[in-house]
Design a protein around this motif. Structure first.
Motif, PDB file in Angstrom:
ATOM      1  N   LYS A 292      -9.736   7.803  -0.932  1.00 50.19           N
ATOM      2  CA  LYS A 292      -9.868   6.745   0.081  1.00 50.19           C
ATOM      3  C   LYS A 292      -8.892   6.940   1.240  1.00 50.19           C
ATOM      4  CE  LYS A 292     -12.911   4.132  -2.114  1.00 50.19           C
ATOM      5  NZ  LYS A 292     -14.266   3.899  -1.565  1.00 50.19           N
ATOM      6  N   GLY A 293      -7.877   7.755   1.019  1.00 45.98           N
ATOM      7  CA  GLY A 293      -6.814   7.888   1.999  1.00 45.98           C
ATOM      8  C   GLY A 293      -7.152   8.795   3.174  1.00 45.98           C
TER       9      GLY A 293
ATOM     10  N   LYS B 296       1.773 -12.826 -14.507  1.00 48.47           N
ATOM     11  CA  LYS B 296       0.380 -12.860 -14.939  1.00 48.47           C
ATOM     12  C   LYS B 296      -0.621 -12.509 -13.848  1.00 48.47           C
ATOM     13  CE  LYS B 296       1.380 -16.383 -18.435  1.00 48.47           C
ATOM     14  NZ  LYS B 296       1.480 -15.396 -19.515  1.00 48.47           N
ATOM     15  N   ASN B 297      -0.164 -12.442 -12.595  1.00 43.25           N
ATOM     16  CA  ASN B 297      -1.086 -12.224 -11.475  1.00 43.25           C
ATOM     17  C   ASN B 297      -0.856 -10.892 -10.770  1.00 43.25           C
ATOM     18  OD1 ASN B 297      -2.452 -14.802 -11.625  1.00 43.25           O
ATOM     19  ND2 ASN B 297      -0.550 -15.720 -10.892  1.00 43.25           N
ATOM     20  N   VAL B 298      -0.511  -9.875 -11.540  1.00 42.45           N
ATOM     21  CA  VAL B 298      -0.246  -8.542 -10.986  1.00 42.45           C
ATOM     22  C   VAL B 298      -1.474  -7.657 -11.177  1.00 42.45           C
ATOM     23  CG1 VAL B 298       1.193  -6.474 -11.118  1.00 42.45           C
ATOM     24  CG2 VAL B 298       2.215  -8.726 -11.459  1.00 42.45           C
ATOM     25  N   THR B 299      -1.945  -7.062 -10.096  1.00 42.87           N
ATOM     26  CA  THR B 299      -3.090  -6.155 -10.160  1.00 42.87           C
ATOM     27  C   THR B 299      -2.689  -4.800  -9.585  1.00 42.87           C
ATOM     28  OG1 THR B 299      -4.599  -8.016  -9.830  1.00 42.87           O
ATOM     29  CG2 THR B 299      -5.509  -5.803  -9.543  1.00 42.87           C
ATOM     30  N   TYR B 300      -2.805  -3.774 -10.408  1.00 41.62           N
ATOM     31  CA  TYR B 300      -2.534  -2.393  -9.980  1.00 41.62           C
ATOM     32  C   TYR B 300      -3.857  -1.750  -9.599  1.00 41.62           C
ATOM     33  CZ  TYR B 300      -1.637   2.633 -10.631  1.00 41.62           C
ATOM     34  OH  TYR B 300      -1.568   3.991 -10.483  1.00 41.62           O
ATOM     35  N   ILE B 301      -3.954  -1.243  -8.378  1.00 40.55           N
ATOM     36  CA  ILE B 301      -5.206  -0.668  -7.888  1.00 40.55           C
ATOM     37  C   ILE B 301      -4.967   0.777  -7.466  1.00 40.55           C
ATOM     38  CG2 ILE B 301      -7.054  -0.840  -6.171  1.00 40.55           C
ATOM     39  CD1 ILE B 301      -6.429  -3.839  -5.989  1.00 40.55           C
ATOM     40  N   ALA B 302      -5.464   1.702  -8.269  1.00 45.92           N
ATOM     41  CA  ALA B 302      -5.341   3.134  -7.970  1.00 45.92           C
ATOM     42  C   ALA B 302      -6.683   3.631  -7.431  1.00 45.92           C
ATOM     43  CB  ALA B 302      -4.958   3.900  -9.227  1.00 45.92           C
ATOM     44  N   THR B 303      -6.685   4.143  -6.212  1.00 49.03           N
ATOM     45  CA  THR B 303      -7.925   4.579  -5.578  1.00 49.03           C
ATOM     46  C   THR B 303      -8.099   6.095  -5.670  1.00 49.03           C
ATOM     47  OG1 THR B 303      -6.864   4.811  -3.405  1.00 49.03           O
ATOM     48  CG2 THR B 303      -7.781   2.663  -3.970  1.00 49.03           C
ATOM     49  N   GLN B 304      -9.281   6.556  -5.304  1.00 49.60           N
ATOM     50  CA  GLN B 304      -9.585   7.984  -5.273  1.00 49.60           C
ATOM     51  C   GLN B 304     -10.271   8.337  -3.961  1.00 49.60           C
ATOM     52  OE1 GLN B 304     -11.969   8.811  -8.774  1.00 49.60           O
ATOM     53  NE2 GLN B 304     -10.176   9.194 -10.025  1.00 49.60           N
TER      54      GLN B 304
ATOM     55  N   ASP C 111      -9.318  -1.554   0.237  1.00 48.34           N
ATOM     56  CA  ASP C 111     -10.686  -2.008   0.476  1.00 48.34           C
ATOM     57  C   ASP C 111     -10.605  -3.382   1.136  1.00 48.34           C
ATOM     58  OD1 ASP C 111     -13.192  -3.333   0.171  1.00 48.34           O
ATOM     59  OD2 ASP C 111     -13.736  -1.995  -1.467  1.00 48.34           O
ATOM     60  N   LYS C 112     -10.919  -3.452   2.420  1.00 44.33           N
ATOM     61  CA  LYS C 112     -10.729  -4.685   3.177  1.00 44.33           C
ATOM     62  C   LYS C 112     -11.610  -5.829   2.680  1.00 44.33           C
ATOM     63  CE  LYS C 112     -11.304  -2.460   7.146  1.00 44.33           C
ATOM     64  NZ  LYS C 112     -11.085  -1.041   6.799  1.00 44.33           N
ATOM     65  N   GLU C 113     -12.854  -5.541   2.384  1.00 43.32           N
ATOM     66  CA  GLU C 113     -13.764  -6.587   1.890  1.00 43.32           C
ATOM     67  C   GLU C 113     -13.233  -7.191   0.594  1.00 43.32           C
ATOM     68  OE1 GLU C 113     -16.397  -7.881   3.209  1.00 43.32           O
ATOM     69  OE2 GLU C 113     -16.952  -6.523   4.843  1.00 43.32           O
ATOM     70  N   ASN C 114     -12.785  -6.320  -0.297  1.00 47.00           N
ATOM     71  CA  ASN C 114     -12.252  -6.778  -1.569  1.00 47.00           C
ATOM     72  C   ASN C 114     -10.953  -7.555  -1.382  1.00 47.00           C
ATOM     73  OD1 ASN C 114     -10.367  -6.059  -4.132  1.00 47.00           O
ATOM     74  ND2 ASN C 114     -12.501  -6.240  -4.763  1.00 47.00           N
ATOM     75  N   LEU C 115     -10.129  -7.103  -0.451  1.00 42.59           N
ATOM     76  CA  LEU C 115      -8.878  -7.796  -0.160  1.00 42.59           C
ATOM     77  C   LEU C 115      -9.147  -9.224   0.307  1.00 42.59           C
ATOM     78  CD1 LEU C 115      -5.756  -7.773   0.343  1.00 42.59           C
ATOM     79  CD2 LEU C 115      -6.287  -6.992   2.662  1.00 42.59           C
ATOM     80  N   PHE C 116     -10.117  -9.392   1.201  1.00 46.39           N
ATOM     81  CA  PHE C 116     -10.409 -10.724   1.716  1.00 46.39           C
ATOM     82  C   PHE C 116     -11.031 -11.614   0.645  1.00 46.39           C
ATOM     83  CE2 PHE C 116      -9.230  -8.959   5.668  1.00 46.39           C
ATOM     84  CZ  PHE C 116      -8.989 -10.019   6.531  1.00 46.39           C
ATOM     85  N   ARG C 117     -11.809 -11.055  -0.248  1.00 51.75           N
ATOM     86  CA  ARG C 117     -12.333 -11.857  -1.358  1.00 51.75           C
ATOM     87  C   ARG C 117     -11.183 -12.379  -2.219  1.00 51.75           C
ATOM     88  NH1 ARG C 117     -16.538  -7.956  -1.456  1.00 51.75           N
ATOM     89  NH2 ARG C 117     -15.535  -6.810  -3.152  1.00 51.75           N
ATOM     90  N   TRP C 118     -10.194 -11.510  -2.452  1.00 50.71           N
ATOM     91  CA  TRP C 118      -9.020 -11.874  -3.247  1.00 50.71           C
ATOM     92  C   TRP C 118      -8.241 -12.998  -2.570  1.00 50.71           C
ATOM     93  CZ3 TRP C 118      -3.740 -10.425  -1.845  1.00 50.71           C
ATOM     94  CH2 TRP C 118      -2.799 -10.650  -2.841  1.00 50.71           C
TER      95      TRP C 118
ATOM     96  N   ALA D 177       0.852  -1.192   0.000  1.00 53.58           N
ATOM     97  CA  ALA D 177       0.000   0.000   0.000  1.00 53.58           C
ATOM     98  C   ALA D 177       0.884   1.237   0.000  1.00 53.58           C
ATOM     99  CB  ALA D 177      -0.933   0.004   1.216  1.00 53.58           C
ATOM    100  N   ASP D 178       0.973   1.880  -1.143  1.00 56.14           N
ATOM    101  CA  ASP D 178       1.707   3.131  -1.344  1.00 56.14           C
ATOM    102  C   ASP D 178       3.124   3.073  -0.771  1.00 56.14           C
ATOM    103  OD1 ASP D 178       1.384   5.694  -2.623  1.00 56.14           O
ATOM    104  OD2 ASP D 178       1.687   6.586  -0.659  1.00 56.14           O
ATOM    105  N   SER D 179       3.874   2.078  -1.176  1.00 57.88           N
ATOM    106  CA  SER D 179       5.234   1.889  -0.676  1.00 57.88           C
ATOM    107  C   SER D 179       6.270   2.590  -1.555  1.00 57.88           C
ATOM    108  CB  SER D 179       5.552   0.390  -0.618  1.00 57.88           C
ATOM    109  OG  SER D 179       4.645  -0.273   0.238  1.00 57.88           O
ATOM    110  N   PRO D 180       7.346   3.115  -0.933  1.00 60.48           N
ATOM    111  CA  PRO D 180       8.430   3.756  -1.696  1.00 60.48           C
ATOM    112  C   PRO D 180       9.371   2.685  -2.251  1.00 60.48           C
ATOM    113  CG  PRO D 180       8.882   3.916   0.644  1.00 60.48           C
ATOM    114  CD  PRO D 180       7.534   3.250   0.522  1.00 60.48           C
ATOM    115  N   ILE D 181       8.936   2.019  -3.301  1.00 63.13           N
ATOM    116  CA  ILE D 181       9.612   0.815  -3.792  1.00 63.13           C
ATOM    117  C   ILE D 181      10.933   1.101  -4.511  1.00 63.13           C
ATOM    118  CG2 ILE D 181       7.521  -0.588  -3.976  1.00 63.13           C
ATOM    119  CD1 ILE D 181       7.377   0.280  -6.930  1.00 63.13           C
TER     120      ILE D 181
END
Length: 305
Positions: free
Chosen positions: A278-279, A268-276, A295-302, A154-158
């Protein structure tokens, strides 16, 4: 007489039904909490099949993670065990760090009979760096058998090289006291530990999750078959107003490019999620660099799909 007996019979039946309703027990997920200097484990019931390991941002402890992420209730509802790590002062991991942390994780999971579960690892800010690097290390070492099914940041300085250069700009702009203080600390530490980029960037490539300048992703080679989620909130207006920072110098910019780079290399399993919008911090402060962009609900579904 028969009439009164009939009435008494129905009254008895009514009372009996009421009593039966009162004695119904609702089955709930039972949790066990274990706290040590290294972690807090919130273990779900015996039939829990999933473990989520979380690393906080720089300086965050398990209590901070719970306050900012509010993850415990949804974990309990989904019968997921949580391992909240007290390991939050790293922007990269030395080889000894990796082995020590991987050993700690494996022994902890073994001691609590969680080593054979579906394991997911994630973190916020610097905790995301640790999550990616330790997941890659575990997957590449035969002595460890707790390979994560998925990893997220989550928004890491990679990109450490980009972080160095952004820090130089922050010092020159001298706009935000918080930003300048942090930037001076980063420049000094990086010069001491990694050397000045003017003398070469190999140490930055060796230690960072990603180096955009050279498109260096070798520190993630062992995650090609692991599910990866990259969360960020590219709020250009907020960074301009509060830090005078251009989008090209935010974590979001490099996270987006990492996503593109990995996909181009066959991940093949990389998902980029840009929110608006939410912070937000737990105290209500608006900040795109926050746990809440997930999104915690979405995270747990994943995790549970």
């Amino acid at each position: 007489m028969n009439k009164y007996l009939t009435i008494l019979f129905f009254i008895a039946m009514f009372v009996s039904c009421k009593l039966e309703k009162k004695t119904i027990v609702k089955k709930e997920t039972i949790t066990e909490v274990v706290k040590t200097d290294d972690f807090e484990l919130i273990k779900a019931s015996k039939d829990s099949k999933t473990v989520l390991i979380l690393f906080g941002g720089f300086g965050e402890k398990p209590e901070d993670i719970k306050r900012e992420f509010k993850i415990t209730n949804i974990a309990k509802k989904n019968n997921v065990s949580l391992l909240l790590m007290n390991y939050s002062s790293k922007l990269w991991l030395e080889e000894d760090d990796k082995k020590g942390l991987a050993t700690l994780l494996q022994k902890t999971l073994e001691n609590h009979n969680l080593q054979n579960k579906n394991i997911f690892i994630g973190g916020f800010s610097s905790g995301g760096i640790v999550s990616m690097l330790i997941s890659n290390y575990i997957n590449g070492m035969k002595e460890f058998y707790i390979d994560p099914k998925g990893v997220f940041i989550a928004d890491s300085p990679i990109d450490l090289l980009a972080l160095y250069k952004a820090s130089e700009l922050n010092i020159k702009k001298n706009f935000s006291e918080v930003s300048v203080a942090e930037s001076n600390w980063i420049i000094k530490m990086f010069n001491d530990k990694l050397g000045s980029p003017k003398n070469g960037i190999s140490m930055y490539e060796k230690n960072a999750v990603y180096t955009m300048e050279s498109d260096y992703t070798k520190n993630l080679d062992n995650l090609k078959n692991t599910k990866i989620r990259l969360y960020t909130e590219p709020d250009v207006a907020w960074w301009k107003e509060n830090r005078r920072t251009d989008y090209e110098h935010t974590n979001a910019y490099y996270i987006k490019h990492l996503s593109k780079s990995l996909k181009s290399k066959g991940y093949k399993n990389v998902t980029y999620i840009a929110t608006q919008n939410k912070g937000f911090r737990a105290n209500g402060e608006r900040h795109p660099h926050s746990w809440s962009i997930i999104d915690k609900e979405n995270l747990f579904r994943w995790m549970l799909e």
